[in-house]
Design a protein around this motif. Structure first.
Motif, mmCIF file in Angstrom:
data_model
loop_
_atom_site.group_PDB
_atom_site.id
_atom_site.type_symbol
_atom_site.label_atom_id
_atom_site.label_comp_id
_atom_site.label_asym_id
_atom_site.label_seq_id
_atom_site.Cartn_x
_atom_site.Cartn_y
_atom_site.Cartn_z
ATOM 1 N N ARG A 1 -68.901 -25.434 1.661
ATOM 2 C CA ARG A 1 -68.768 -26.808 1.182
ATOM 3 C C ARG A 1 -67.508 -26.982 0.350
ATOM 4 N NH1 ARG A 1 -73.411 -30.823 -0.280
ATOM 5 N NH2 ARG A 1 -72.256 -32.370 -1.461
ATOM 6 N N TRP A 2 -67.192 -26.006 -0.491
ATOM 7 C CA TRP A 2 -66.028 -26.126 -1.364
ATOM 8 C C TRP A 2 -64.707 -25.990 -0.620
ATOM 9 C CZ3 TRP A 2 -67.501 -22.692 -6.161
ATOM 10 C CH2 TRP A 2 -68.465 -23.356 -6.914
ATOM 11 N N PHE A 3 -64.635 -25.020 0.303
ATOM 12 C CA PHE A 3 -63.357 -24.693 0.926
ATOM 13 C C PHE A 3 -63.248 -25.112 2.390
ATOM 14 C CE2 PHE A 3 -63.941 -21.482 -2.466
ATOM 15 C CZ PHE A 3 -62.902 -21.886 -3.279
ATOM 16 N N GLN A 4 -64.299 -25.729 2.952
ATOM 17 C CA GLN A 4 -64.288 -26.186 4.341
ATOM 18 C C GLN A 4 -63.914 -25.051 5.296
ATOM 19 O OE1 GLN A 4 -65.256 -29.444 5.140
ATOM 20 N NE2 GLN A 4 -65.818 -29.382 2.994
ATOM 21 N N ILE A 5 -64.629 -23.940 5.193
ATOM 22 C CA ILE A 5 -64.367 -22.773 6.018
ATOM 23 C C ILE A 5 -65.583 -22.496 6.903
ATOM 24 C CG2 ILE A 5 -62.724 -21.693 4.437
ATOM 25 C CD1 ILE A 5 -64.989 -20.010 3.317
ATOM 26 N N PRO A 6 -65.395 -21.763 8.006
ATOM 27 C CA PRO A 6 -66.544 -21.420 8.853
ATOM 28 C C PRO A 6 -67.471 -20.419 8.158
ATOM 29 C CG PRO A 6 -64.502 -20.538 9.775
ATOM 30 C CD PRO A 6 -64.130 -21.349 8.590
ATOM 31 N N TRP A 7 -68.662 -20.250 8.717
ATOM 32 C CA TRP A 7 -69.674 -19.426 8.057
ATOM 33 C C TRP A 7 -69.246 -17.968 7.928
ATOM 34 C CZ3 TRP A 7 -71.722 -15.201 10.406
ATOM 35 C CH2 TRP A 7 -71.589 -15.113 11.772
ATOM 36 N N TRP A 8 -68.531 -17.433 8.921
ATOM 37 C CA TRP A 8 -68.141 -16.032 8.865
ATOM 38 C C TRP A 8 -67.102 -15.797 7.771
ATOM 39 C CZ3 TRP A 8 -63.026 -15.402 9.817
ATOM 40 C CH2 TRP A 8 -62.383 -16.411 10.556
ATOM 41 N N ALA A 9 -66.230 -16.763 7.528
ATOM 42 C CA ALA A 9 -65.256 -16.628 6.443
ATOM 43 C C ALA A 9 -65.965 -16.737 5.091
ATOM 44 C CB ALA A 9 -64.171 -17.690 6.573
ATOM 45 N N GLY A 10 -66.975 -17.599 5.022
ATOM 46 C CA GLY A 10 -67.770 -17.688 3.795
ATOM 47 C C GLY A 10 -68.513 -16.398 3.504
ATOM 48 N N LEU A 11 -69.006 -15.746 4.552
ATOM 49 C CA LEU A 11 -69.695 -14.468 4.386
ATOM 50 C C LEU A 11 -68.747 -13.388 3.883
ATOM 51 C CD1 LEU A 11 -72.473 -13.200 4.767
ATOM 52 C CD2 LEU A 11 -71.803 -12.617 7.084
ATOM 53 N N ILE A 12 -67.533 -13.361 4.407
ATOM 54 C CA ILE A 12 -66.526 -12.420 3.922
ATOM 55 C C ILE A 12 -66.179 -12.729 2.465
ATOM 56 C CG2 ILE A 12 -64.129 -11.684 4.189
ATOM 57 C CD1 ILE A 12 -64.520 -12.105 7.230
ATOM 58 N N GLY A 13 -66.071 -14.025 2.134
ATOM 59 C CA GLY A 13 -65.780 -14.414 0.752
ATOM 60 C C GLY A 13 -66.869 -13.984 -0.212
ATOM 61 N N VAL A 14 -68.121 -14.131 0.178
ATOM 62 C CA VAL A 14 -69.231 -13.699 -0.677
ATOM 63 C C VAL A 14 -69.180 -12.189 -0.862
ATOM 64 C CG1 VAL A 14 -71.741 -13.463 -0.786
ATOM 65 C CG2 VAL A 14 -70.729 -15.637 -0.147
ATOM 66 N N PHE A 15 -68.886 -11.457 0.206
ATOM 67 C CA PHE A 15 -68.765 -10.002 0.095
ATOM 68 C C PHE A 15 -67.656 -9.618 -0.876
ATOM 69 C CE2 PHE A 15 -66.732 -6.056 1.602
ATOM 70 C CZ PHE A 15 -67.758 -5.177 1.310
ATOM 71 N N LEU A 16 -66.512 -10.298 -0.798
ATOM 72 C CA LEU A 16 -65.402 -9.991 -1.699
ATOM 73 C C LEU A 16 -65.740 -10.333 -3.153
ATOM 74 C CD1 LEU A 16 -62.354 -11.132 0.457
ATOM 75 C CD2 LEU A 16 -63.143 -8.796 -0.001
ATOM 76 N N VAL A 17 -66.472 -11.413 -3.363
ATOM 77 C CA VAL A 17 -66.872 -11.782 -4.729
ATOM 78 C C VAL A 17 -67.788 -10.721 -5.321
ATOM 79 C CG1 VAL A 17 -68.298 -13.424 -6.024
ATOM 80 C CG2 VAL A 17 -66.522 -14.258 -4.508
ATOM 81 N N THR A 18 -68.667 -10.159 -4.509
ATOM 82 C CA THR A 18 -69.616 -9.168 -5.032
ATOM 83 C C THR A 18 -68.944 -7.844 -5.372
ATOM 84 O OG1 THR A 18 -70.221 -8.433 -2.815
ATOM 85 C CG2 THR A 18 -71.569 -10.159 -3.814
ATOM 86 N N LEU A 19 -67.722 -7.619 -4.904
ATOM 87 C CA LEU A 19 -67.015 -6.380 -5.232
ATOM 88 C C LEU A 19 -66.443 -6.383 -6.648
ATOM 89 C CD1 LEU A 19 -65.091 -5.663 -1.916
ATOM 90 C CD2 LEU A 19 -67.176 -4.591 -2.748
ATOM 91 N N ILE A 20 -66.319 -7.543 -7.262
ATOM 92 C CA ILE A 20 -65.766 -7.647 -8.613
ATOM 93 C C ILE A 20 -66.837 -7.201 -9.610
ATOM 94 C CG2 ILE A 20 -64.757 -9.195 -10.328
ATOM 95 C CD1 ILE A 20 -64.066 -11.062 -7.962
ATOM 96 N N PRO A 21 -66.535 -6.208 -10.446
ATOM 97 C CA PRO A 21 -67.553 -5.746 -11.400
ATOM 98 C C PRO A 21 -67.906 -6.832 -12.418
ATOM 99 C CG PRO A 21 -65.712 -4.201 -11.277
ATOM 100 C CD PRO A 21 -65.321 -5.419 -10.506
ATOM 101 N N TYR A 22 -69.131 -6.913 -12.780
ATOM 102 C CA TYR A 22 -69.705 -7.815 -13.781
ATOM 103 C C TYR A 22 -69.452 -9.291 -13.480
ATOM 104 C CZ TYR A 22 -70.374 -3.501 -16.299
ATOM 105 O OH TYR A 22 -70.738 -2.235 -16.632
ATOM 106 N N ALA A 23 -68.218 -9.742 -13.535
ATOM 107 C CA ALA A 23 -67.923 -11.166 -13.306
ATOM 108 C C ALA A 23 -68.328 -11.580 -11.896
ATOM 109 C CB ALA A 23 -66.441 -11.442 -13.544
ATOM 110 N N GLY A 24 -68.183 -10.688 -10.945
ATOM 111 C CA GLY A 24 -68.573 -10.994 -9.577
ATOM 112 C C GLY A 24 -70.068 -11.182 -9.433
#
Length: 92
Positions: free
Chosen positions: A38-61
């Motif tokens: 919704r925020w970035f107007q991206i397809p679902w697979w790109a959103g899934l990759i984005g969520v994976f990348l966010v979870t790699l950040i310690p604590y803040a992620g």
């Protein structure tokens, strides 16, 4: 935590909280993907990759992942429990 709750209500309350936590944990990834779509107007697979990348950040992620899931839950509830409606007009 449940020490102040009457003995007869401890087990039902604990089970309810446990099931709610389980359901939210299972839905956290799709809800976070909905938020990123919704925020970035991206397809679902790109959103899934984005969520994976966010979870790699310690604590803040971890806090960001929780925040994305809560915001995604808000969008889904606001759209009448429709994931495609929560994403908006952009659907891959």
């Amino acid at each position: 935590m449940l020490d102040r709750v009457p003995q007869s209500l401890q087990k039902p309350l604990g089970l309810t909280l446990g099931w709610a936590f389980l359901v939210f944990s299972i839905l956290a990834i799709p809800l976070s993907v909905v938020t990123l779509q919704r925020w970035f107007q991206i397809p679902w697979w790109a959103g899934l990759i984005g969520v994976f990348l966010v979870t790699l950040i310690p604590y803040a992620g971890r806090f960001a992942y929780l925040g994305l899931a809560l915001i995604g839950a808000w969008y889904v509830v606001d759209a009448g429990f429709s994931f495609s409606g929560a994403v908006g007009r952009f659907i891959d």
